[in-house]
Enzyme design. Structure first.
Site, mmCIF file in Angstrom:
data_model
loop_
_atom_site.group_PDB
_atom_site.id
_atom_site.type_symbol
_atom_site.label_atom_id
_atom_site.label_comp_id
_atom_site.label_asym_id
_atom_site.label_seq_id
_atom_site.Cartn_x
_atom_site.Cartn_y
_atom_site.Cartn_z
ATOM 1 N N ASN A 135 0.853 -1.197 0.000
ATOM 2 C CA ASN A 135 0.000 0.000 0.000
ATOM 3 C C ASN A 135 0.884 1.241 0.000
ATOM 4 O O ASN A 135 1.997 1.225 0.510
ATOM 5 C CB ASN A 135 -0.868 0.011 1.270
ATOM 6 C CG ASN A 135 -1.811 1.207 1.317
ATOM 7 O OD1 ASN A 135 -2.428 1.572 0.305
ATOM 8 N ND2 ASN A 135 -1.930 1.839 2.472
ATOM 9 N N HIS A 145 0.798 5.207 1.334
ATOM 10 C CA HIS A 145 0.057 6.100 2.225
ATOM 11 C C HIS A 145 0.720 7.483 2.187
ATOM 12 O O HIS A 145 1.952 7.579 2.256
ATOM 13 C CB HIS A 145 0.044 5.537 3.651
ATOM 14 C CG HIS A 145 -0.798 6.358 4.570
ATOM 15 N ND1 HIS A 145 -2.172 6.238 4.615
ATOM 16 C CD2 HIS A 145 -0.464 7.357 5.422
ATOM 17 C CE1 HIS A 145 -2.646 7.119 5.480
ATOM 18 N NE2 HIS A 145 -1.635 7.807 5.980
HETATM 19 C C1 GAR Z 1 -2.476 8.930 -3.020
HETATM 20 O O1 GAR Z 1 -1.921 10.117 -2.504
HETATM 21 C C2 GAR Z 1 -2.355 7.819 -2.006
HETATM 22 O O2 GAR Z 1 -1.212 7.914 -1.197
HETATM 23 C C3 GAR Z 1 -3.603 8.057 -1.177
HETATM 24 O O3 GAR Z 1 -4.592 8.356 -2.116
HETATM 25 C C4 GAR Z 1 -3.984 9.074 -3.208
HETATM 26 C C5 GAR Z 1 -4.482 8.459 -4.492
HETATM 27 O O4 GAR Z 1 -4.105 9.253 -5.589
HETATM 28 N N1 GAR Z 1 -3.928 6.901 -0.396
HETATM 29 C C6 GAR Z 1 -4.432 6.988 0.832
HETATM 30 O O5 GAR Z 1 -4.703 8.035 1.366
HETATM 31 C C7 GAR Z 1 -4.636 5.630 1.510
HETATM 32 N N2 GAR Z 1 -4.869 5.789 2.914
HETATM 33 P P1 GAR Z 1 -4.228 8.683 -7.070
HETATM 34 O O6 GAR Z 1 -5.637 8.114 -7.217
HETATM 35 O O7 GAR Z 1 -4.014 9.867 -7.947
HETATM 36 O O8 GAR Z 1 -3.183 7.628 -7.231
#
Ligand code: GAR
Length: 192
Positions: free
Chosen positions: A104, A106
């Site tokens: 994952n 984060h």
């Molecule tokens: C990313 O910043 C990822 O780290 C975060 O969602 C975003 C997705 O961006 N994930 C979380 O917050 C998980 N807890 P994307 O759809 O443009 O890849």
């Protein structure tokens, strides 16, 4: 030799998913075999289709059902699962089957700003309100508790005066795009 096959799970925009698909497009040992989403209208699905990568949509209920996930990943012959902005809980039985094979990303320096409800801008807002001088990203193995699996790698960025949620989001996104695919590649190849 057969390539190692990845499934990307994503719920949203999918900038990380797209970056990973492109990074492995001509890779000699690793390929993205499918993209799964719990949102039928997630932009990431179209982006996968234009790259001729198979897609799959599950309802939120299906996405939390271990046997459905196990059947699906068996059907696609998946070796590793990559969570890239995926916001559903992964069922424990599925995590056991893919022990240390689910990664994952984060958008904070875990253990800070992790846990239930901490995703996307919620994380950046909390970082901003706490007057942190730095933030960053964490790539970790998934275990049954949200954001608590063993950390694989972290990357930091400085925060300056007058940051906003938007400016932090941009810094985090560039860190993610710069590092996530290479960490996936390195971790998988080290295990072989
Ligand atoms: C990313 O910043 C990822 O780290 C975060 O969602 C975003 C997705 O961006 N994930 C979380 O917050 C998980 N807890 P994307 O759809 O443009 O890849």
């Amino acid at each position: 030799m057969n390539k190692t096959r990845l499934a990307i799970f994503a719920s949203g925009t999918g900038s990380n998913a797209v970056n990973i698909m492109d990074y492995f497009q001509k890779h000699p040992a690793i390929e993205v075999a499918c993209v799964l989403s719990n949102r039928a209208n997630a932009p990431v699905l179209e982006k996968a289709k234009t790259r001729l990568i198979k897609t799959c949509v599950l309802s939120n209920e299906e996405a939390e059902n271990a046997s459905i996930l196990i059947n699906l990943t068996t059907q696609f012959e998946i070796d590793y699962v990559i969570l890239a902005g995926y916001l559903r809980l992964i069922p424990a039985e599925f995590i056991l089957k893919f022990n240390r094979k689910i990664f994952n990303i984060h958008p904070s320096l875990l253990p800070k700003y992790g846990g239930k409800g901490m995703f996307g801008d919620h994380v950046h807002r909390a970082v901003l309100q706490s007057d942190e001088k730095e933030t960053g990203i964490t790539i970790h193995y998934v275990d049954p508790a949200f954001d608590e699996g063993e950390i694989i790698d972290q990357f930091k960025c400085d925060l300056v005066e007058n940051e906003t949620v938007e400016s932090i989001r941009l810094k985090i996104n560039s860190l993610e795009l710069a590092h996530f695919p290479a960490v996936i590649e390195r971790t998988i190849l080290q295990k072989q």
